[in-house]
Design an enzyme around this catalytic site. Structure first.
Site, PDB file in Angstrom:
ATOM      1  N   CYS A   2       0.831  -1.207   0.000  1.00  0.00           N
ATOM      2  CA  CYS A   2       0.000   0.000   0.000  1.00  0.00           C
ATOM      3  C   CYS A   2       0.868   1.261   0.000  1.00  0.00           C
ATOM      4  O   CYS A   2       2.033   1.233   0.386  1.00  0.00           O
ATOM      5  CB  CYS A   2      -0.857   0.039   1.262  1.00  0.00           C
ATOM      6  SG  CYS A   2      -1.827  -1.440   1.486  1.00  0.00           S
ATOM      7  N   ARG A  27       4.675   0.611  -6.063  1.00  0.00           N
ATOM      8  CA  ARG A  27       4.683  -0.206  -4.836  1.00  0.00           C
ATOM      9  C   ARG A  27       3.754  -1.406  -4.954  1.00  0.00           C
ATOM     10  O   ARG A  27       3.790  -2.308  -4.133  1.00  0.00           O
ATOM     11  CB  ARG A  27       4.295   0.648  -3.627  1.00  0.00           C
ATOM     12  CG  ARG A  27       5.274   1.772  -3.322  1.00  0.00           C
ATOM     13  CD  ARG A  27       4.678   2.770  -2.353  1.00  0.00           C
ATOM     14  NE  ARG A  27       4.441   2.175  -1.053  1.00  0.00           N
ATOM     15  CZ  ARG A  27       5.373   2.079  -0.093  1.00  0.00           C
ATOM     16  NH1 ARG A  27       6.575   2.549  -0.336  1.00  0.00           N
ATOM     17  NH2 ARG A  27       5.107   1.538   1.065  1.00  0.00           N
ATOM     18  N   TRP A  75      -2.862  -2.677  -1.491  1.00  0.00           N
ATOM     19  CA  TRP A  75      -2.415  -4.017  -1.916  1.00  0.00           C
ATOM     20  C   TRP A  75      -3.086  -4.960  -0.939  1.00  0.00           C
ATOM     21  O   TRP A  75      -2.728  -5.007   0.233  1.00  0.00           O
ATOM     22  CB  TRP A  75      -0.893  -4.099  -1.817  1.00  0.00           C
ATOM     23  CG  TRP A  75      -0.257  -5.291  -2.434  1.00  0.00           C
ATOM     24  CD1 TRP A  75      -0.070  -5.544  -3.764  1.00  0.00           C
ATOM     25  CD2 TRP A  75       0.298  -6.424  -1.749  1.00  0.00           C
ATOM     26  NE1 TRP A  75       0.587  -6.737  -3.944  1.00  0.00           N
ATOM     27  CE2 TRP A  75       0.815  -7.305  -2.731  1.00  0.00           C
ATOM     28  CE3 TRP A  75       0.436  -6.781  -0.416  1.00  0.00           C
ATOM     29  CZ2 TRP A  75       1.443  -8.509  -2.421  1.00  0.00           C
ATOM     30  CZ3 TRP A  75       1.058  -7.972  -0.099  1.00  0.00           C
ATOM     31  CH2 TRP A  75       1.552  -8.826  -1.097  1.00  0.00           C
ATOM     32  N   ASN A  99      -1.185   1.870   5.725  1.00  0.00           N
ATOM     33  CA  ASN A  99      -0.250   0.929   5.098  1.00  0.00           C
ATOM     34  C   ASN A  99       0.286   0.055   6.218  1.00  0.00           C
ATOM     35  O   ASN A  99       0.853   0.568   7.180  1.00  0.00           O
ATOM     36  CB  ASN A  99       0.895   1.672   4.398  1.00  0.00           C
ATOM     37  CG  ASN A  99       1.954   0.702   3.877  1.00  0.00           C
ATOM     38  OD1 ASN A  99       1.668  -0.475   3.677  1.00  0.00           O
ATOM     39  ND2 ASN A  99       3.160   1.179   3.691  1.00  0.00           N
ATOM     40  N   GLY A 100       0.093  -1.250   6.109  1.00  0.00           N
ATOM     41  CA  GLY A 100       0.604  -2.170   7.135  1.00  0.00           C
ATOM     42  C   GLY A 100      -0.436  -3.241   7.428  1.00  0.00           C
ATOM     43  O   GLY A 100      -1.418  -3.386   6.711  1.00  0.00           O
ATOM     44  N   GLU A 460      19.240 -15.139  -9.547  1.00  0.00           N
ATOM     45  CA  GLU A 460      18.764 -13.786  -9.895  1.00  0.00           C
ATOM     46  C   GLU A 460      18.247 -13.760 -11.328  1.00  0.00           C
ATOM     47  O   GLU A 460      17.210 -13.172 -11.616  1.00  0.00           O
ATOM     48  CB  GLU A 460      19.866 -12.766  -9.692  1.00  0.00           C
ATOM     49  CG  GLU A 460      19.499 -11.348 -10.122  1.00  0.00           C
ATOM     50  CD  GLU A 460      18.241 -10.798  -9.440  1.00  0.00           C
ATOM     51  OE1 GLU A 460      17.757 -11.375  -8.448  1.00  0.00           O
ATOM     52  OE2 GLU A 460      17.712  -9.799  -9.951  1.00  0.00           O
ATOM     53  N   LYS A 464      14.386 -12.603 -12.196  1.00  0.00           N
ATOM     54  CA  LYS A 464      14.103 -11.486 -13.131  1.00  0.00           C
ATOM     55  C   LYS A 464      13.149 -11.939 -14.220  1.00  0.00           C
ATOM     56  O   LYS A 464      12.190 -11.263 -14.550  1.00  0.00           O
ATOM     57  CB  LYS A 464      15.396 -10.988 -13.790  1.00  0.00           C
ATOM     58  CG  LYS A 464      16.185  -9.927 -13.103  1.00  0.00           C
ATOM     59  CD  LYS A 464      15.546  -8.631 -12.761  1.00  0.00           C
ATOM     60  CE  LYS A 464      14.875  -8.454 -11.460  1.00  0.00           C
ATOM     61  NZ  LYS A 464      15.278  -8.838 -10.204  1.00  0.00           N
ATOM     62  N   GLU A 467       9.627 -12.569 -12.780  1.00  0.00           N
ATOM     63  CA  GLU A 467       8.949 -11.344 -12.313  1.00  0.00           C
ATOM     64  C   GLU A 467       8.321 -10.543 -13.439  1.00  0.00           C
ATOM     65  O   GLU A 467       7.222 -10.044 -13.324  1.00  0.00           O
ATOM     66  CB  GLU A 467       9.984 -10.416 -11.655  1.00  0.00           C
ATOM     67  CG  GLU A 467      10.343 -10.727 -10.257  1.00  0.00           C
ATOM     68  CD  GLU A 467      11.113  -9.573  -9.660  1.00  0.00           C
ATOM     69  OE1 GLU A 467      12.267  -9.360 -10.059  1.00  0.00           O
ATOM     70  OE2 GLU A 467      10.565  -8.882  -8.819  1.00  0.00           O
ATOM     71  N   HIS A 483      19.354 -35.226 -10.271  1.00  0.00           N
ATOM     72  CA  HIS A 483      18.711 -35.953  -9.163  1.00  0.00           C
ATOM     73  C   HIS A 483      17.200 -35.741  -9.161  1.00  0.00           C
ATOM     74  O   HIS A 483      16.580 -35.562  -8.115  1.00  0.00           O
ATOM     75  CB  HIS A 483      19.320 -35.486  -7.829  1.00  0.00           C
ATOM     76  CG  HIS A 483      20.767 -35.817  -7.721  1.00  0.00           C
ATOM     77  ND1 HIS A 483      21.238 -37.088  -7.446  1.00  0.00           N
ATOM     78  CD2 HIS A 483      21.862 -35.050  -7.928  1.00  0.00           C
ATOM     79  CE1 HIS A 483      22.555 -37.081  -7.458  1.00  0.00           C
ATOM     80  NE2 HIS A 483      22.969 -35.859  -7.736  1.00  0.00           N
ATOM     81  N   LYS A 578       6.985  -3.154  -4.856  1.00  0.00           N
ATOM     82  CA  LYS A 578       8.398  -2.756  -4.858  1.00  0.00           C
ATOM     83  C   LYS A 578       9.009  -2.937  -3.478  1.00  0.00           C
ATOM     84  O   LYS A 578      10.152  -3.328  -3.339  1.00  0.00           O
ATOM     85  CB  LYS A 578       8.536  -1.291  -5.270  1.00  0.00           C
ATOM     86  CG  LYS A 578       9.974  -0.799  -5.338  1.00  0.00           C
ATOM     87  CD  LYS A 578      10.765  -1.540  -6.395  1.00  0.00           C
ATOM     88  CE  LYS A 578      12.201  -1.100  -6.484  1.00  0.00           C
ATOM     89  NZ  LYS A 578      12.980  -1.960  -7.387  1.00  0.00           N
TER      90      LYS A 578
HETATM   91  C1  AGP Z   1      13.354  -8.022  -6.950  1.00  0.00           C
HETATM   92  O1  AGP Z   1      13.280  -7.723  -8.338  1.00  0.00           O
HETATM   93  C2  AGP Z   1      11.997  -8.030  -6.288  1.00  0.00           C
HETATM   94  N1  AGP Z   1      11.287  -6.860  -6.571  1.00  0.00           N
HETATM   95  C3  AGP Z   1      12.066  -8.432  -4.839  1.00  0.00           C
HETATM   96  O2  AGP Z   1      12.552  -9.760  -4.814  1.00  0.00           O
HETATM   97  C4  AGP Z   1      12.973  -7.580  -3.922  1.00  0.00           C
HETATM   98  O3  AGP Z   1      14.323  -7.803  -4.244  1.00  0.00           O
HETATM   99  C5  AGP Z   1      12.732  -8.033  -2.472  1.00  0.00           C
HETATM  100  O4  AGP Z   1      11.384  -7.796  -2.156  1.00  0.00           O
HETATM  101  C6  AGP Z   1      13.628  -7.301  -1.459  1.00  0.00           C
HETATM  102  O5  AGP Z   1      13.348  -5.924  -1.482  1.00  0.00           O
HETATM  103  P1  AGP Z   1      14.372  -4.929  -0.725  1.00  0.00           P
HETATM  104  O6  AGP Z   1      15.691  -5.053  -1.427  1.00  0.00           O
HETATM  105  O7  AGP Z   1      13.766  -3.568  -0.874  1.00  0.00           O
HETATM  106  O8  AGP Z   1      14.444  -5.391   0.712  1.00  0.00           O
END
Ligand code: AGP
Length: 583
Positions: A2, A27, A75, A99-100, A460, A464, A467, A483, A578
């Site tokens: 949020c 976000r 969210w 937010n929370g 990673e 990517k 995502e 395995h 985000k």
């Molecule tokens: C990465 O592309 C994602 N958006 C997500 O995995 C992100 O890296 C993770 O939520 C950690 O966020 P931060 O680095 O702000 O703690």
């Protein structure tokens, strides 16, 4: 996650609130709303889906005169994404955005229902608004303090009261800033929401209550007004623009060479600026998502090059599992936003256990930046695309520096002198990545295999791709595939083979031959020529400490091109946020 925005000033709040919501879209959200008020009336307009729908609804409404308002992108956590559950929530004399997560919302809701309070939504936020309203008898600060003293969990609230022309805000565990402007005062989840209006801001600490009017601001703690320092944000308005790129993700990838230059140069000029990790008996690296994959690269380098014992764990596990750490342990928290709930909790646990904490973090005003013992700021600037790229690369660079320092080597300038130029040359080779993207964008499953540090890069690269393109992908230790999972390899299944570590080059090449013989479409990314495979990228061979910085940008651009071919919402992928400020 949020996002909240609020304004008390001399102008009508509508455009300010909508600007703020648009800046917070990254976000992640599934509904949005605004509430504006004057001395006679509160007007609430909400909608499910994109902010564009909310904006259309607002423009089709006749708005009351107003200089005061709050707004929210939701969210969904408690309750489906519906208009009823969207914020702002109006209960009695209180209108609130949140937010929370209120963890004891159920218990409080039952208590209020037993006192005759009626609820309309399924949200924890409505419970918070109802509790503040329940305690409100004319003194806003008292009502907020009394209610929040009963709340467990996390919150950043923006609050309006029917009989007040002021905007109130309070936080615990969720981000909140108070903006101080010439035409009024603001609240927001982050500075980018209000950067068009002011760069001056205050950072309230937990349970400090902000009371803002058009031309005044007060901060209260335990009922008493306190003084707070006014800070100036070091971001620019142009940082919000795409500067001609089609997507923020592409813009941010293309910033990597210059950012590497700016981040690494001070340390190359003076290696004493790099913390010496050798004094600790053990290092714990704790983070989430891409940040933990940067940490995995750090773990491998620190173990291989400096013989330091490193434990690497995702924060959502670390915060609950039995961990052994004490004053001889250094816990490194890695976080772009510095507001990831799990990583914050892990940091607080480590501190409670007596460990030193070092944050590798981007946002200077964030909770992790403020509560950790030491910080290395990665100076990536605002990262708007949900999928991290530039921040991740700088996190990897910092781990390269830490390992280099711990290894006792002394000629960092030579090691990193060409790095930015080499990354730029790699990024300029867009056709190669587009060609690879054309080979895989119609597939439903993609695998990444590698060993040791190459496996960390696979993690990673796989994230990517998932995502931003929504293609299912898995990263696997190359030696582990046989395995079981190799049963999934079919004719044409794309498999990326990442091969940069000389010690195990031949082993990984054998694993690639295994999948190739079962019909896989192999794409190799290596620092030496690997012959006989369908497609390949060869990057310059440089020091092990910084080799990943030449490999991962290729994987970032491949993921970007695949997502583009699939017509995905690249900067704001579905379901993602985000900064994951809830657990
Ligand atoms: C990465 O592309 C994602 N958006 C997500 O995995 C992100 O890296 C993770 O939520 C950690 O966020 P931060 O680095 O702000 O703690």
């Amino acid at each position: 996650m949020c996002g909240i925005v609020g304004y008390a000033g001399t102008k009508h709040p509508k455009d300010i609130l909508l600007d703020g919501l648009k800046a917070l879209e990254y976000r992640g959200y599934d509904s949005a709303g605004i509430a504006i008020k004057n001395e006679k009336k509160v007007q609430v307009i909400k909608s499910v889906g994109k902010i564009k729908y909310l904006e259309d609804k607002i423009n089709n409404n006749s708005l009351i005169d107003s200089n005061l308002g709050i707004a929210h992108t939701r969210w969904a956590t408690h309750g489906a994404p519906t208009e009823t559950n969207a914020h702002p929530h109006n209960v009695g004399k209180v209108t609130l955005v949140h937010n929370g997560i209120i963890e004891n919302a159920g218990e409080i809701k039952n208590k209020l229902i037993s006192k005759g309070v009626i609820f309309n939504s399924d949200t924890d936020t409505e419970v918070a608004a109802s509790l503040i309203n329940y305690y409100y008898s004319g003194d806003q600060i008292k009502a907020i303090e009394k209610a929040t003293s009963e709340l467990a969990g996390s919150y950043a609230f923006g609050i309006l009261f029917d009989d007040s022309d002021m905007l109130f805000a309070v936080k615990k565990g969720s981000p909140l800033i108070v903006g101080i402007g010439s035409d009024g005062n603001y609240i927001a989840s982050d500075i980018m929401a209000i950067i068009n209006y002011t760069k001056r801001y205050i950072l309230p600490e937990e349970d400090e209550i902000a009371a803002l009017s058009a031309n005044s601001f007060k901060i209260f703690k335990n009922g008493k007004e306190i003084k707070k320092e006014i800070l100036t944000a070091d971001v620019s308005v142009e940082a919000k623009s795409k500067q001609g790129y089609e997507h923020y993700m592409l813009k941010e990838i293309m910033e990597e060479p210059l950012l590497l230059e700016n981040t690494l140069k001070p340390f190359a000029d003076d290696m004493s600026l790099i913390p010496d990790l050798k004094e600790y008996s053990e290092i714990h690296i704790v983070a989430c998502g891409s940040a933990i994959y940067a940490g995995m690269i750090g773990k491998t380098l620190l173990e291989e090059k400096a013989a330091i014992r490193v434990y690497c764990e995702v924060a959502s596990e670390y915060r609950y599992k039995k961990v052994i750490c004490d004053k001889n342990t250094l816990v490194i928290l890695v976080s772009q936003s510095g507001e990831t709930a799990d990583t914050i909790a892990a940091m607080r646990k480590a501190k409670d256990m007596g460990a030193d904490t070092l944050a590798i973090v981007n946002v200077k005003s964030s909770t992790i930046a403020r509560e950790s013992d030491e910080q290395i700021f990665i100076e990536a600037g605002p990262e708007i695309a949900v999928a991290t790229t530039k921040a991740y690369i700088l996190q990897v660079a910092i781990f390269g520096l830490l390992a280099y320092k711990a290894s006792g080597l002394k000629n960092l300038k030579r090691e990193i002198g060409n790095l930015p130029r080499l990354v730029k040359e790699i990024l300029d080779d867009r056709d190669t990545y587009l060609k690879i993207a054309h080979h895989i964008y119609k597939n439903n499953d993609v695998f990444f295999i590698g060993r040791k540090v190459d496996y960390a890069m696979c993690m990673e690269g796989s994230l990517k791709l998932k995502e931003v393109s929504y293609i299912h992908s898995e990263a696997y230790q190359a030696g582990e595939l046989k395995h079981g999972t190799i049963s999934l390899i079919e004719e044409g299944t794309p498999v990326f083979g990442i091969i940069t570590d000389d010690d195990i080059r031949d082993k990984t090449i054998s694993n690639i031959a295994e999948v190739k013989s079962r019909g896989a479409k192999v794409i190799t990314v290596s620092n030496e020529n690997v012959t006989g495979y369908d497609l390949g990228v060869v990057v310059p061979k440089i020091s092990d400490f910084f080799q990943p910085i030449l490999v991962v940008p290729c994987l970032q651009l491949i993921a970007y091109e695949v997502a583009k071919l699939r017509g995905c919402d690249i900067d704001k992928p579905k379901n993602l946020a985000k900064s994951v400020t809830v657990e």
